[in-house]
Design a protein around this motif. Structure first.
Motif, PDB file in Angstrom:
ATOM      1  N   ASP A 333       0.858  -1.182   0.000  1.00 11.73           N
ATOM      2  CA  ASP A 333       0.000   0.000   0.000  1.00 11.73           C
ATOM      3  C   ASP A 333       0.899   1.239   0.000  1.00 11.73           C
ATOM      4  O   ASP A 333       1.285   1.761   1.048  1.00 11.73           O
ATOM      5  N   TRP A 334       1.249   1.714  -1.206  1.00 14.50           N
ATOM      6  CA  TRP A 334       2.193   2.822  -1.312  1.00 14.50           C
ATOM      7  C   TRP A 334       1.615   4.126  -0.772  1.00 14.50           C
ATOM      8  O   TRP A 334       2.357   4.962  -0.243  1.00 14.50           O
ATOM      9  N   GLU A 335       0.335   4.298  -0.867  1.00 16.62           N
ATOM     10  CA  GLU A 335      -0.276   5.510  -0.306  1.00 16.62           C
ATOM     11  C   GLU A 335      -0.136   5.532   1.210  1.00 16.62           C
ATOM     12  O   GLU A 335       0.151   6.577   1.809  1.00 16.62           O
ATOM     13  N   LEU A 336      -0.325   4.376   1.843  1.00 15.22           N
ATOM     14  CA  LEU A 336      -0.131   4.276   3.289  1.00 15.22           C
ATOM     15  C   LEU A 336       1.318   4.558   3.656  1.00 15.22           C
ATOM     16  O   LEU A 336       1.603   5.276   4.629  1.00 15.22           O
ATOM     17  N   ALA A 338       3.491   6.375   1.969  1.00 18.07           N
ATOM     18  CA  ALA A 338       3.760   7.808   1.783  1.00 18.07           C
ATOM     19  C   ALA A 338       3.242   8.617   2.961  1.00 18.07           C
ATOM     20  O   ALA A 338       3.887   9.571   3.417  1.00 18.07           O
ATOM     21  N   ARG A 339       2.068   8.227   3.472  1.00 11.35           N
ATOM     22  CA  ARG A 339       1.499   8.931   4.620  1.00 11.35           C
ATOM     23  C   ARG A 339       2.359   8.715   5.867  1.00 11.35           C
ATOM     24  O   ARG A 339       2.599   9.642   6.645  1.00 11.35           O
ATOM     25  N   GLN A 351       6.870  11.409  -5.139  1.00 16.13           N
ATOM     26  CA  GLN A 351       6.595  10.169  -5.843  1.00 16.13           C
ATOM     27  C   GLN A 351       7.513   9.070  -5.321  1.00 16.13           C
ATOM     28  O   GLN A 351       8.552   9.342  -4.705  1.00 16.13           O
ATOM     29  N   TYR A 445       4.060   5.239  -7.265  1.00 16.38           N
ATOM     30  CA  TYR A 445       3.090   6.092  -6.568  1.00 16.38           C
ATOM     31  C   TYR A 445       3.441   7.545  -6.868  1.00 16.38           C
ATOM     32  O   TYR A 445       4.615   7.929  -6.890  1.00 16.38           O
ATOM     33  N   ARG A 446       2.430   8.341  -7.111  1.00 13.45           N
ATOM     34  CA  ARG A 446       2.637   9.782  -7.301  1.00 13.45           C
ATOM     35  C   ARG A 446       1.632  10.528  -6.419  1.00 13.45           C
ATOM     36  O   ARG A 446       0.433  10.290  -6.511  1.00 13.45           O
ATOM     37  N   HIS A 447       2.172  11.398  -5.574  1.00 14.61           N
ATOM     38  CA  HIS A 447       1.324  12.126  -4.630  1.00 14.61           C
ATOM     39  C   HIS A 447       0.679  13.326  -5.323  1.00 14.61           C
ATOM     40  O   HIS A 447       1.332  14.061  -6.064  1.00 14.61           O
ATOM     41  N   GLN A 448      -0.600  13.509  -5.076  1.00 15.25           N
ATOM     42  CA  GLN A 448      -1.321  14.656  -5.613  1.00 15.25           C
ATOM     43  C   GLN A 448      -1.241  15.806  -4.605  1.00 15.25           C
ATOM     44  O   GLN A 448      -2.019  15.887  -3.667  1.00 15.25           O
TER      45      GLN A 448
END
Length: 731
Positions: A333-336, A338-339, A351, A445-448
């Motif tokens: 879970d790359w979004e997790l 990154a958070r 990213q 993953y790319r952060h918005q």
């Protein structure tokens, strides 16, 4: 009629000679006891009472000393940037002399300001003393100027000192100046007249080492009570030639005092001086240069490192379906991650990508002063979220769309260090800091990012030592925001509203023979309650492997609007960098809104930066170019940078403007120090508190204040700071 002997032919006084002999002939057989600590004189530097010693504080120390002996109150700040160098700056309040006309200065007393330094020439051995040379009141009015050599030797609980001085410290004139044998000009010292302000700010070399020589010295005695030190000194000044004809009576040259140290950071001194005057002083000292990071109860605890087999489900599914090719990254879970990197490791992620066995995280460290701390926490997060199949992970520090540096760590080395299996040397061998290279990477993953950001803060501004008030201050509420059109193109600005000030006292405008590029300070600070100090558009970019550039336009600072740009060449792994900026600006209206005044100028500088990679890291810069008043010259800035980021420095600017045209001060100069707030706050921060002291604000040698200097933006290219703090990986 008895003819008075000239001062430069006066014989050596018996009392002075006796003191010199006694202080250097104390027997080393005195019973063993701890030597007295280095404590402050009433002039701020390490010394006895009125006189200095050859002793130094620990490097990295900063001390504030307030002292009073009628009619003088002294407020001193002393810095110890190196073990061998002490520097001080001060204000002196003279209670029996008014500053100026009552209708302008009110009941304010006269204020004098000055800078001192002391250099160790020889360090104490078993048989030889500490030896130091110093100058007092360098670059001030010269009213208290003096040059001296002093030696100090410890004998058990006694620290004895003896010195020779010309000028204020040696005004008693115990014997004629031996340099007079070389040149008669050394025999007499030019007196500083009470109103000779034209000399203020000059280094006064024409008067150095001139005049009769006075003897001074004394002892510090460490009593059996650890917190109490006794001081006895012989004063080399007879107070018959005080500044501004303010002579004082002296019954005896012997001063005595007690110093009470309730702890290592506080000194309380009481003394009896000149045989008729009490002296009291209070000193606070600390060592921010060697201060460790403070305890961080408000920081999140680091993630516990435990390998999570997050890819097992993928493998099981693949086995059940007969799939031969599996991608373990799809189980992460790359979004997790990154958070967690943002909240726990302090990394703001742009990213995440991969190239072979290397995992890349593009972003920047936003929370931790030591980047190694964020790298260690990132390794824990990656390992605990099932990130497998990688040998290295790399943080590509990217600021304002510009790749700055790649910091790569071998995952095996980091994890071994974190669980105690590996040494710090192994960790160093498993770390690489390199120039970012353009390689093909697979984006995972790319952060918005939000295209805007803003926040509130409070600001404080002050002017010290003016004739209309010793402290003129303002507290303001600031709202700052930025709007990003691309990662490297943005609009930024700040609105400021006055909260409280005492600018009703601000009536003084400094005289100037140059265009008023800075001396209209009063108008800019008092015209409007709500101002717009900054509003500018910026475009930044990495133009080559080691070349960076930025262009900007708008209201660049509180006094100037215009357009400009900067280029910086900073090769990776080198101690040097070169840069240049060029700007066309117009002066803003006093209300700091949108209007402009008639004055306009093209200004810019070429700058060489150099970092001396010695045991004590020194960073210097030399800027050459055209200043805001149209004058041409150079600015030299030299600073000691400690391992924890603490900085102590000084700067000076000399242009083709003469001392007479420049006015009081003769040329621009100042001292500053910057303390990382991470050493004192209960939560990690990259912010620093900077104190800059400039004796005067004048128009000569004035630079444009630029919001985004590229050398600061590329600070992560400083490899040494990372390696000096690599142990923070475990924090």
């Amino acid at each position: 009629m008895t003819r008075r002997m000239p001062r430069h032919l006066l014989p050596v006084r018996p009392a002075a000679l006796t003191l010199s002999i006694l202080s250097l002939s104390l027997s080393a057989s005195i019973h063993a006891q701890q030597a007295p600590p280095a404590t402050a004189s009433e002039w701020g530097g390490v010394g006895l009472l009125q006189t200095p010693t050859a002793r130094m504080a620990d490097d990295g120390e900063i001390a504030f000393t307030a002292s009073h002996t009628s009619p003088y109150s002294r407020y001193n700040v002393t810095m110890q940037p190196f073990p061998w160098l002490e520097s001080s700056f001060r204000y002196i309040n003279v209670s029996n002399i008014p500053y100026g006309a009552v209708d302008f200065s009110g009941d304010q007393n006269y204020k004098d300001k000055s800078i001192d330094f002391k250099v160790r020439l020889w360090q104490e051995t078993r048989w030889t003393p500490d030896l130091a040379f110093g100058v007092r009141d360098l670059g001030g009015t010269g009213f208290f100027s003096s040059e001296y050599v002093v030696a100090s030797k410890t004998f058990g609980p006694i620290d004895a000192s003896v010195g020779l001085a010309t000028g204020y410290l040696g005004n008693r004139g115990d014997f004629s100046n031996p340099l007079g044998v070389i040149d008669d000009r050394f025999k007499d010292r030019r007196p500083i007249a009470g109103s000779d302000i034209a000399q203020a700010g000059k280094f006064g070399v024409s008067n150095m080492f001139k005049g009769p020589v006075g003897v001074f010295g004394g002892i510090s005695y460490q009593t059996p009570w650890d917190g109490l030190v006794v001081k006895v000194e012989y004063d080399g000044n007879d107070y018959k030639r005080e500044p501004r004809w303010n002579n004082l009576s002296q019954r005896t040259p012997v001063n005595v005092g007690l110093v009470y140290l309730p702890n290592r950071n506080v000194e309380l001194t009481a003394a009896w001086e000149r045989g008729e005057a009490a002296m009291f002083s209070l000193t606070f000292r600390g060592n921010p240069g060697h201060a460790p990071s403070s305890h961080k109860p408000f920081d999140p605890a680091p993630v516990k490192l435990q390998r999570k087999a997050a890819a097992d489900d993928v493998r099981t599914t693949a086995a059940n379906t007969g799939t031969l090719e599996i991608d373990v990254d799809q189980a992460v879970d790359w979004e997790l991650i990154a958070r967690q990197l943002r909240n726990n490791a302090g990394i703001r992620v742009d990213q995440i990508s991969r190239r072979g066995s290397e995992l890349f995280i593009d972003g920047y460290q936003a929370s931790y002063f030591k980047q190694a701390k964020g790298m260690g926490r990132a390794a824990r997060i990656l390992g605990s979220n099932g990130v497998e199949g990688y040998d290295w992970y790399t943080l590509r520090t990217t600021r304002l769309g510009m790749p700055i540096v790649d910091t790569s760590m071998k995952i095996e080395a980091v994890e071994a260090y974190l669980d105690g299996r590996g040494s710090e040397d192994d960790l160093r061998r498993g770390t690489e800091i390199t120039t970012p290279s353009d390689v093909n990477r697979e984006i995972l993953y790319r952060h918005q990012n939000k295209p805007w950001g803003s926040g509130f803060s409070f600001g404080y501004r002050q002017n010290l030592g003016g004739p209309d008030g010793f402290i003129l201050y303002q507290v303001a509420a600031n709202y700052s925001g930025s709007v990003f059109f691309r990662r490297n193109a943005w609009l930024t600005g700040t609105a400021s509203a006055n909260v409280i000030n005492n600018y009703d006292k601000f009536r003084y405008d400094a005289p100037s023979q140059l265009p008023r590029v800075r001396t209209d300070l009063r108008q800019y600070t008092t015209t409007s309650e709500v101002t717009l100090p900054n509003l500018q558009f910026n475009l930044a970019g990495r133009l080559g492997r080691d070349l960076y550039g930025i262009a900007y336009a708008g209201y660049l600072e509180w006094m100037y609007a215009g357009v400009g740009g900067e280029l910086l060449y900073r090769p990776m792994g080198e101690s040097w960098a070169v840069g240049g900026n060029l700007n066309y600006v117009r002066q803003r209206d006093y209300d700091q809104h949108f209007g402009l005044r008639d004055y306009r100028i093209t200004t810019g500088h070429a700058t060489l930066y150099y970092s001396f990679d010695a045991k004590e890291r020194v960073v210097g810069s030399l800027s050459v170019g055209r200043y805001l008043a149209g004058d041409y010259g150079a600015t030299l800035n030299v600073a000691r940078v400690f391992d924890n980021g603490m900085t102590m420095g000084a700067y000076a600017t000399k242009t083709n403007v003469s001392a007479a045209e420049f006015g009081e001060g003769s040329f621009d100069k100042g001292i500053y120090f910057s303390i990382p707030l991470d050493t004192v706050l209960p939560r990690s921060t990259r912010a620093s508190a900077t104190i800059n002291w400039a004796p005067l604000i004048r128009d000569g040698g004035a630079m444009l204040s630029r919001k985004y200097p590229l050398y600061n933006l590329t600070g992560e290219r400083n490899e040494r700071f990372f390696y000096d703090n690599i142990d923070a990986v475990g924090d």
